[in-house]
Design a protein around this motif. Structure first.
Motif, PDB file in Angstrom:
ATOM      1  N   THR A 145      12.846  49.898  63.158  1.00 41.31           N
ATOM      2  CA  THR A 145      11.648  49.340  63.794  1.00 41.31           C
ATOM      3  C   THR A 145      11.951  48.717  65.145  1.00 41.31           C
ATOM      4  OG1 THR A 145      11.949  47.244  62.626  1.00 41.31           O
ATOM      5  CG2 THR A 145      10.517  48.906  61.570  1.00 41.31           C
ATOM      6  N   ALA A 146      13.234  48.664  65.502  1.00 40.43           N
ATOM      7  CA  ALA A 146      13.636  48.061  66.775  1.00 40.43           C
ATOM      8  C   ALA A 146      14.890  48.762  67.281  1.00 40.43           C
ATOM      9  CB  ALA A 146      13.900  46.565  66.602  1.00 40.43           C
ATOM     10  N   ILE A 147      15.150  48.575  68.565  1.00 41.94           N
ATOM     11  CA  ILE A 147      16.266  49.226  69.242  1.00 41.94           C
ATOM     12  C   ILE A 147      17.181  48.146  69.811  1.00 41.94           C
ATOM     13  CG2 ILE A 147      16.895  50.783  71.126  1.00 41.94           C
ATOM     14  CD1 ILE A 147      13.995  51.929  70.905  1.00 41.94           C
ATOM     15  N   LEU A 148      18.477  48.342  69.646  1.00 35.19           N
ATOM     16  CA  LEU A 148      19.496  47.461  70.207  1.00 35.19           C
ATOM     17  C   LEU A 148      20.344  48.296  71.150  1.00 35.19           C
ATOM     18  CD1 LEU A 148      21.019  44.691  70.140  1.00 35.19           C
ATOM     19  CD2 LEU A 148      22.338  45.630  68.215  1.00 35.19           C
ATOM     20  N   LEU A 149      20.448  47.867  72.410  1.00 32.53           N
ATOM     21  CA  LEU A 149      21.173  48.648  73.406  1.00 32.53           C
ATOM     22  C   LEU A 149      22.075  47.765  74.251  1.00 32.53           C
ATOM     23  CD1 LEU A 149      18.211  50.814  74.759  1.00 32.53           C
ATOM     24  CD2 LEU A 149      20.040  51.592  73.231  1.00 32.53           C
ATOM     25  N   GLY A 150      23.165  48.362  74.708  1.00 33.65           N
ATOM     26  CA  GLY A 150      23.978  47.729  75.731  1.00 33.65           C
ATOM     27  C   GLY A 150      23.332  47.948  77.089  1.00 33.65           C
ATOM     28  N   ARG A 151      23.798  47.213  78.068  1.00 31.74           N
ATOM     29  CA  ARG A 151      23.186  47.256  79.399  1.00 31.74           C
ATOM     30  C   ARG A 151      23.178  48.651  80.011  1.00 31.74           C
ATOM     31  NH1 ARG A 151      25.142  48.038  83.997  1.00 31.74           N
ATOM     32  NH2 ARG A 151      27.270  47.597  83.340  1.00 31.74           N
ATOM     33  N   THR A 152      24.317  49.321  80.009  1.00 34.66           N
ATOM     34  CA  THR A 152      24.396  50.628  80.669  1.00 34.66           C
ATOM     35  C   THR A 152      23.422  51.621  80.038  1.00 34.66           C
ATOM     36  OG1 THR A 152      26.696  50.231  81.275  1.00 34.66           O
ATOM     37  CG2 THR A 152      25.939  52.517  81.306  1.00 34.66           C
ATOM     38  N   THR A 153      23.417  51.703  78.723  1.00 30.61           N
ATOM     39  CA  THR A 153      22.505  52.635  78.056  1.00 30.61           C
ATOM     40  C   THR A 153      21.057  52.235  78.311  1.00 30.61           C
ATOM     41  OG1 THR A 153      24.179  53.104  76.391  1.00 30.61           O
ATOM     42  CG2 THR A 153      21.906  53.716  75.850  1.00 30.61           C
ATOM     43  N   PHE A 154      20.764  50.945  78.306  1.00 30.47           N
ATOM     44  CA  PHE A 154      19.410  50.490  78.615  1.00 30.47           C
ATOM     45  C   PHE A 154      19.001  50.955  80.012  1.00 30.47           C
ATOM     46  CE2 PHE A 154      16.528  47.484  80.613  1.00 30.47           C
ATOM     47  CZ  PHE A 154      15.458  47.503  79.714  1.00 30.47           C
ATOM     48  N   GLU A 155      19.891  50.776  80.982  1.00 30.22           N
ATOM     49  CA  GLU A 155      19.570  51.174  82.357  1.00 30.22           C
ATOM     50  C   GLU A 155      19.386  52.687  82.494  1.00 30.22           C
ATOM     51  OE1 GLU A 155      21.426  47.565  85.018  1.00 30.22           O
ATOM     52  OE2 GLU A 155      22.766  49.230  84.524  1.00 30.22           O
TER      53      GLU A 155
ATOM     54  N   VAL B  84      20.742  51.972  67.361  1.00 30.51           N
ATOM     55  CA  VAL B  84      21.596  51.916  68.540  1.00 30.51           C
ATOM     56  C   VAL B  84      21.967  53.343  68.910  1.00 30.51           C
ATOM     57  CG1 VAL B  84      23.765  51.078  69.527  1.00 30.51           C
ATOM     58  CG2 VAL B  84      22.589  49.706  67.796  1.00 30.51           C
ATOM     59  N   SER B  85      21.803  53.690  70.173  1.00 30.38           N
ATOM     60  CA  SER B  85      22.228  54.990  70.671  1.00 30.38           C
ATOM     61  C   SER B  85      23.173  54.748  71.843  1.00 30.38           C
ATOM     62  CB  SER B  85      21.016  55.807  71.139  1.00 30.38           C
ATOM     63  OG  SER B  85      21.415  57.077  71.594  1.00 30.38           O
ATOM     64  N   GLY B  86      24.240  55.544  71.899  1.00 29.09           N
ATOM     65  CA  GLY B  86      25.193  55.346  72.993  1.00 29.09           C
ATOM     66  C   GLY B  86      25.788  53.954  72.915  1.00 29.09           C
ATOM     67  N   SER B  87      25.739  53.230  74.019  1.00 28.08           N
ATOM     68  CA  SER B  87      26.155  51.820  74.046  1.00 28.08           C
ATOM     69  C   SER B  87      27.564  51.619  73.498  1.00 28.08           C
ATOM     70  CB  SER B  87      25.137  50.958  73.282  1.00 28.08           C
ATOM     71  OG  SER B  87      23.838  51.130  73.784  1.00 28.08           O
ATOM     72  N   GLY B  88      28.511  52.430  73.968  1.00 27.58           N
ATOM     73  CA  GLY B  88      29.869  52.423  73.433  1.00 27.58           C
ATOM     74  C   GLY B  88      30.534  51.066  73.381  1.00 27.58           C
ATOM     75  N   THR B  89      30.425  50.271  74.432  1.00 30.60           N
ATOM     76  CA  THR B  89      31.055  48.948  74.448  1.00 30.60           C
ATOM     77  C   THR B  89      30.452  48.063  73.367  1.00 30.60           C
ATOM     78  OG1 THR B  89      31.512  49.146  76.810  1.00 30.60           O
ATOM     79  CG2 THR B  89      31.552  46.920  75.882  1.00 30.60           C
ATOM     80  N   LEU B  90      29.130  48.085  73.245  1.00 31.97           N
ATOM     81  CA  LEU B  90      28.444  47.320  72.207  1.00 31.97           C
ATOM     82  C   LEU B  90      28.869  47.793  70.822  1.00 31.97           C
ATOM     83  CD1 LEU B  90      26.273  45.382  71.099  1.00 31.97           C
ATOM     84  CD2 LEU B  90      24.586  47.196  71.536  1.00 31.97           C
ATOM     85  N   VAL B  91      28.913  49.099  70.619  1.00 34.85           N
ATOM     86  CA  VAL B  91      29.255  49.644  69.305  1.00 34.85           C
ATOM     87  C   VAL B  91      30.677  49.249  68.909  1.00 34.85           C
ATOM     88  CG1 VAL B  91      29.593  51.782  67.997  1.00 34.85           C
ATOM     89  CG2 VAL B  91      27.571  51.503  69.440  1.00 34.85           C
ATOM     90  N   LYS B  92      31.606  49.278  69.846  1.00 30.77           N
ATOM     91  CA  LYS B  92      32.977  48.851  69.550  1.00 30.77           C
ATOM     92  C   LYS B  92      32.996  47.395  69.096  1.00 30.77           C
ATOM     93  CE  LYS B  92      34.948  52.028  72.892  1.00 30.77           C
ATOM     94  NZ  LYS B  92      35.581  52.161  74.202  1.00 30.77           N
ATOM     95  N   ALA B  93      32.208  46.538  69.756  1.00 28.90           N
ATOM     96  CA  ALA B  93      32.143  45.126  69.377  1.00 28.90           C
ATOM     97  C   ALA B  93      31.509  44.964  67.993  1.00 28.90           C
ATOM     98  CB  ALA B  93      31.366  44.332  70.425  1.00 28.90           C
TER      99      ALA B  93
END
Length: 181
Positions: free
Chosen positions: A43-53, A117-126
Motif C-alpha cells: 500500500t506504500a512505496i519506500l525508495l532511496g533518493r536516487t531511485t526516487f529521483e 521497494v524497487s531498485g534503491s540498492g544502497t537502501l536495500v543493503k542497509a
C-alpha cells in the motif's frame, strides 16, 4: 506490521545498477504479473533518493492507459530515505530523512499494508544489514555484464537467506524469492 518487499532486476553476475540490459528481454505480461503478484499487498512505496529521483519524472506523467502500474506509483504514499533532498514534489511523497533503522521500524509499524521497494540498492543493503527486509524478489536476467554495482558486493558480509519461491518466465528471466533465513 508491514512487511518490506524488495524488487531488484539483476544479472547472472549480480549487477543491479542501471538495468538497461533488461530491454533486450522485453517486459512481458508474465513478468508484469509476477511483479504485480507480490506487490498486491503493498500500500506504500519506500525508495532511496536516487531511485526516487529517477522514478518521479518517469512515473508522474504516466496514466493507467500508458501502464497499468501507474496508479499504484502515482497514488500510493511514497517514503523517501534521503539526507540531502529538501523537497519531494511527486504526489504523496514524504522525505523521512537519512537512513535510520528506527525510523524504518516505526514506518513498518504505522503502514497499513506492505511496503514496496524497487531498485534503491544502497537502501536495500542497509535494510539487509539491519534485518528489516522481509522479502527479496530477484529477477535474474540471463546476461553477465562484467561490472557495475552489486547488491552483494565482493568482500561484503556473509548473508544467509531462505528460498521461498522460484519461477522461470517466458522471456528467459528467473524470479527468485528469498526471505530471511
Amino acid at each position: 506490521m508491514a512487511r518490506i518487499k524488495v524488487h531488484e532486476f539483476t544479472t547472472l553476475d549480480g549487477v543491479i545498477g542501471a538495468p538497461m540490459w533488461t530491454m533486450d528481454y522485453g517486459f512481458t505480461d508474465e513478468l508484469g504479473a509476477e511483479i504485480g503478484g507480490f506487490m498486491s499487498s503493498c500500500t506504500a512505496i519506500l525508495l532511496g533518493r536516487t531511485t526516487f529521483e529517477e522514478f518521479a519524472p518517469a512515473w508522474s506523467g504516466r496514466t493507467a492507459e500508458d501502464d497499468p502500474g501507474a496508479p499504484f506509483f502515482n497514488e500510493s504514499p511514497k517514503y523517501v530515505v534521503s539526507g540531502t533532498l529538501q523537497t519531494a514534489d511527486w504526489n504523496n511523497s514524504t522525505i523521512i530523512g537519512k537512513y535510520d533503522p528506527e525510523t524504518i521500524r516505526d514506518l513498518k509499524a504505522r503502514v497499513d499494508g506492505d511496503l514496496y521497494v524497487s531498485g534503491s540498492g544502497t537502501l536495500v543493503k542497509a535494510l539487509l544489514d539491519d534485518g528489516l527486509l522481509d522479502e527479496l524478489h530477484l529477477f535474474v536476467y540471463p546476461v553477465a555484464v562484467g561490472e557495475g554495482p552489486r547488491l552483494f558486493p565482493e568482500g561484503g558480509p556473509r548473508r544467509a537467506l531462505a528460498l521461498a519461491g522460484s519461477r522461470g518466465l517466458d522471456n528467459g528471466v528467473v524470479h527468485l524469492t528469498y526471505t530471511p533465513a
